[in-house]
Design a protein around this motif. Structure first.
Motif, PDB file in Angstrom:
ATOM      1  N   ASP A  92     -19.193   3.439 -14.677  1.00 29.30           N
ATOM      2  CA  ASP A  92     -18.786   4.778 -15.099  1.00 29.30           C
ATOM      3  C   ASP A  92     -20.016   5.539 -15.612  1.00 29.30           C
ATOM      4  OD1 ASP A  92     -17.804   7.022 -16.555  1.00 29.30           O
ATOM      5  OD2 ASP A  92     -15.888   6.023 -16.866  1.00 29.30           O
ATOM      6  N   GLY A  93     -20.459   6.526 -14.854  1.00 27.19           N
ATOM      7  CA  GLY A  93     -21.664   7.265 -15.216  1.00 27.19           C
ATOM      8  C   GLY A  93     -21.516   8.092 -16.476  1.00 27.19           C
ATOM      9  N   ALA A  94     -20.309   8.612 -16.734  1.00 27.61           N
ATOM     10  CA  ALA A  94     -20.099   9.405 -17.945  1.00 27.61           C
ATOM     11  C   ALA A  94     -20.269   8.536 -19.185  1.00 27.61           C
ATOM     12  CB  ALA A  94     -18.709  10.043 -17.928  1.00 27.61           C
ATOM     13  N   ALA A  95     -19.796   7.287 -19.125  1.00 28.41           N
ATOM     14  CA  ALA A  95     -19.982   6.373 -20.249  1.00 28.41           C
ATOM     15  C   ALA A  95     -21.464   6.101 -20.476  1.00 28.41           C
ATOM     16  CB  ALA A  95     -19.235   5.069 -19.996  1.00 28.41           C
ATOM     17  N   GLY A  96     -22.204   5.956 -19.383  1.00 23.81           N
ATOM     18  CA  GLY A  96     -23.643   5.758 -19.520  1.00 23.81           C
ATOM     19  C   GLY A  96     -24.331   6.959 -20.129  1.00 23.81           C
ATOM     20  N   ASP A 104     -13.900  15.156 -18.578  1.00 23.44           N
ATOM     21  CA  ASP A 104     -13.056  14.523 -17.563  1.00 23.44           C
ATOM     22  C   ASP A 104     -12.823  13.043 -17.875  1.00 23.44           C
ATOM     23  OD1 ASP A 104     -12.929  16.899 -16.158  1.00 23.44           O
ATOM     24  OD2 ASP A 104     -14.556  16.372 -14.788  1.00 23.44           O
ATOM     25  N   ALA A 105     -13.830  12.406 -18.496  1.00 23.60           N
ATOM     26  CA  ALA A 105     -13.759  10.964 -18.721  1.00 23.60           C
ATOM     27  C   ALA A 105     -12.884  10.576 -19.907  1.00 23.60           C
ATOM     28  CB  ALA A 105     -15.165  10.408 -18.934  1.00 23.60           C
ATOM     29  N   LEU A 106     -12.681  11.473 -20.850  1.00 23.10           N
ATOM     30  CA  LEU A 106     -11.913  11.127 -22.040  1.00 23.10           C
ATOM     31  C   LEU A 106     -10.513  10.614 -21.686  1.00 23.10           C
ATOM     32  CD1 LEU A 106     -12.888  14.024 -24.478  1.00 23.10           C
ATOM     33  CD2 LEU A 106     -13.675  11.656 -24.515  1.00 23.10           C
ATOM     34  N   GLY A 107      -9.939  11.198 -20.671  1.00 21.31           N
ATOM     35  CA  GLY A 107      -8.612  10.767 -20.251  1.00 21.31           C
ATOM     36  C   GLY A 107      -8.605   9.368 -19.671  1.00 21.31           C
ATOM     37  N   ARG A 108      -9.775   8.889 -19.201  1.00 21.96           N
ATOM     38  CA  ARG A 108      -9.871   7.520 -18.674  1.00 21.96           C
ATOM     39  C   ARG A 108     -10.071   6.516 -19.799  1.00 21.96           C
ATOM     40  NH1 ARG A 108     -13.655  10.131 -15.082  1.00 21.96           N
ATOM     41  NH2 ARG A 108     -15.401   8.987 -16.019  1.00 21.96           N
ATOM     42  N   TRP A 109     -10.810   6.905 -20.831  1.00 26.33           N
ATOM     43  CA  TRP A 109     -11.183   5.958 -21.880  1.00 26.33           C
ATOM     44  C   TRP A 109     -10.113   5.811 -22.961  1.00 26.33           C
ATOM     45  CZ3 TRP A 109     -16.406   8.911 -22.745  1.00 26.33           C
ATOM     46  CH2 TRP A 109     -17.209   8.767 -21.612  1.00 26.33           C
ATOM     47  N   GLU A 131     -23.429  20.087 -17.709  1.00 29.68           N
ATOM     48  CA  GLU A 131     -22.873  19.136 -16.742  1.00 29.68           C
ATOM     49  C   GLU A 131     -22.411  17.862 -17.434  1.00 29.68           C
ATOM     50  OE1 GLU A 131     -24.215  16.855 -12.621  1.00 29.68           O
ATOM     51  OE2 GLU A 131     -25.356  18.587 -13.345  1.00 29.68           O
ATOM     52  N   ASP A 132     -23.191  17.409 -18.437  1.00 30.76           N
ATOM     53  CA  ASP A 132     -22.777  16.234 -19.206  1.00 30.76           C
ATOM     54  C   ASP A 132     -21.466  16.506 -19.937  1.00 30.76           C
ATOM     55  OD1 ASP A 132     -25.073  15.026 -18.358  1.00 30.76           O
ATOM     56  OD2 ASP A 132     -26.132  15.182 -20.270  1.00 30.76           O
ATOM     57  N   ARG A 133     -21.339  17.698 -20.486  1.00 28.91           N
ATOM     58  CA  ARG A 133     -20.117  18.039 -21.226  1.00 28.91           C
ATOM     59  C   ARG A 133     -18.903  17.998 -20.309  1.00 28.91           C
ATOM     60  NH1 ARG A 133     -23.633  21.923 -23.829  1.00 28.91           N
ATOM     61  NH2 ARG A 133     -22.863  23.594 -22.490  1.00 28.91           N
ATOM     62  N   ARG A 134     -19.057  18.503 -19.101  1.00 25.68           N
ATOM     63  CA  ARG A 134     -17.941  18.487 -18.145  1.00 25.68           C
ATOM     64  C   ARG A 134     -17.585  17.058 -17.750  1.00 25.68           C
ATOM     65  NH1 ARG A 134     -20.647  23.113 -16.111  1.00 25.68           N
ATOM     66  NH2 ARG A 134     -21.779  21.838 -14.586  1.00 25.68           N
ATOM     67  N   ALA A 135     -18.607  16.233 -17.517  1.00 25.40           N
ATOM     68  CA  ALA A 135     -18.357  14.842 -17.115  1.00 25.40           C
ATOM     69  C   ALA A 135     -17.603  14.084 -18.210  1.00 25.40           C
ATOM     70  CB  ALA A 135     -19.681  14.145 -16.799  1.00 25.40           C
ATOM     71  N   VAL A 136     -17.992  14.322 -19.463  1.00 25.54           N
ATOM     72  CA  VAL A 136     -17.344  13.615 -20.563  1.00 25.54           C
ATOM     73  C   VAL A 136     -15.928  14.135 -20.778  1.00 25.54           C
ATOM     74  CG1 VAL A 136     -17.427  13.194 -23.052  1.00 25.54           C
ATOM     75  CG2 VAL A 136     -19.514  13.005 -21.671  1.00 25.54           C
TER      76      VAL A 136
END
Length: 406
Positions: free
Chosen positions: A48-52, A91-96, A84-89
């Motif tokens: 998961d790139g957003a986690a990285g 989107d990722a919050l719903g996964r984590w 771009e990082d803010r957008r990726a994160v």
């Protein structure tokens, strides 16, 4: 503030049993850091790139604390500079968040300890630096069964991968490559699967070498089940690793994510036998993307089991690999013997083959590698030095660069 809303004593109770052997007793800050690294193996899917990104930008501890505190996307946005990082994160919050439960994370540590696993993080001595080349797609940590020190051997290693439905030809070539690489001081990395992977692990073990198996699921249950005994042997002399914690089953997408770890761990990747759609082609793609040397073993043009290898040779610029020396050449370049063999005795050739172009080797080590008497090694080195084929350094002997090479 209590870290992650857990008492420090409970964090320490979870973390300490999974410390690598010989690790110093961690202070509270180090315990929190190790707990956060373990948590980041639980919350996202592998790769998961957003986690990285959040671990790189904020640190694993701060990123986990934000999750525990229920920070909103806007809160995360204030901590991250890049849009771009803010957008990726966001989107990722719903996964984590669905996996954000203290008991789930604590269970990863308790189950890991129950199966003798160690959590190896970037702060540990044996962390394999090659994984860092994956950037934000690198794992936060890896779970290890066996000796974590075996990961250090990956600095000089080759991944031998290929089809699960291997032929006798493929398994024979794999065994020859693995044993030849072990004799030259290489570790063998693979994925523990049936077919080519298993043949590589077995041959490395039989030759007394170090081998590392990278699995797609948690290490509480070795997969495939038919390789349970083999993987236990790998763990007893090397190690078996995974980025997924105990209880996580192997799935198709986790196998694909696992392949990037194999490619990053190894100094070079060799596909021994593979069909057109073999998963090992995915591993080769990761190796090429990372700039790692890539080789492929050719097979009969009539064999569907080698079409993937032939594709790598045509389209990926893979080098033809027929024997272990060719794998060494992927890393070190052609040996001097490829340029001028005339006039050398068989003893000189054996010593020359045992020399490295980079790592100095002493007379005693060369005697072991060649199977020659120490006096014969010394005599051969003297002749090779006179012929400008070997150079003596303070810590040993190295192979001289070919004349006209630079």
């Amino acid at each position: 503030m209590t870290p992650f809303r857990l008492e420090p004593a409970r964090l320490r109770e979870a973390v300490v049993p999974t410390l690598p052997p010989g690790a110093a007793e961690p202070d509270d800050a180090a315990v929190a850091a190790r707990f956060a690294a373990g948590a980041w193996t639980v919350l996202p899917e592998p790769g998961d790139g957003a986690a990285g990104i959040v671990r790189e930008r904020l640190g694993a501890v701060r990123a986990l604390q934000l999750l525990v505190e229920g920070a909103s996307a806007a809160d995360w946005g204030r901590e991250l500079d890049d849009a771009e990082d803010r957008r990726a994160v966001a989107d990722a919050l719903g996964r984590w968040q669905p996996r954000l439960a203290a008991e789930r994370i604590l269970a990863a540590f308790s189950q890991g300890a129950a199966f003798g696993q160690r959590l190896v993080t970037r702060d540990d001595a044996h962390w394999p630096a090659g994984l860092d080349d994956l950037g934000p797609h690198a794992p936060a940590a890896v779970w290890v069964r066996g000796d974590p020190a075996a990961l250090s051997a990956c600095a000089r290693s080759a991944a031998l991968v290929g089809s699960r439905a291997s032929s006798g030809y493929g398994e024979l070539v794999t065994a020859q490559l693995a044993s030849g690489l072990v004799a030259r001081g290489f570790a063998v990395v693979s994925g523990g699967a049936y077919g080519i992977d298993g043949a590589g692990h077995r041959a490395a073990l039989a030759a007394g070498g170090t081998t590392v198996a990278v699995l797609a699921g948690g290490l509480d249950r070795f997969y495939p089940a038919g390789h349970d005994e083999l993987l236990r042997r790998v763990a007893s002399s090397g190690c078996v690793i995974a980025e997924a914690p105990s209880g996580v089953p192997p799935t198709r997408w986790r196998f694909l994510a696992r392949n990037r770890l194999i490619a990053a761990l190894a100094s070079a990747t060799v596909v021994v036998e593979a069909g057109q759609r073999s998963g090992s082609i995915n591993t080769a793609g990761h190796a090429a993307a990372l700039g790692r040397p890539l080789g492929a073993v050719p097979g009969p043009v009539t064999s569907g089991s080698s079409t993937g290898c032939h594709r790598l040779l045509r389209e990926y610029g893979a080098a033809v690999v027929e024997r272990a020396e060719h794998v060494v050449e992927l890393l070190d370049g052609p040996g001097e013997e490829q340029h001028a063999l005339g006039g050398l005795t068989s003893d000189e050739l054996r010593v020359l083959d045992a020399l490295s172009a980079r790592a100095p080797r002493g007379v005693d080590e060369l005697a072991v590698r060649t199977g020659m008497a120490r006096g014969d090694v010394v005599a051969s080195l003297a002749l090779l030095e006179l012929g400008a084929r070997a150079l003596e350094r303070a810590s040993g002997w190295v192979r001289a660069a070919p004349q006209g090479s630079g």
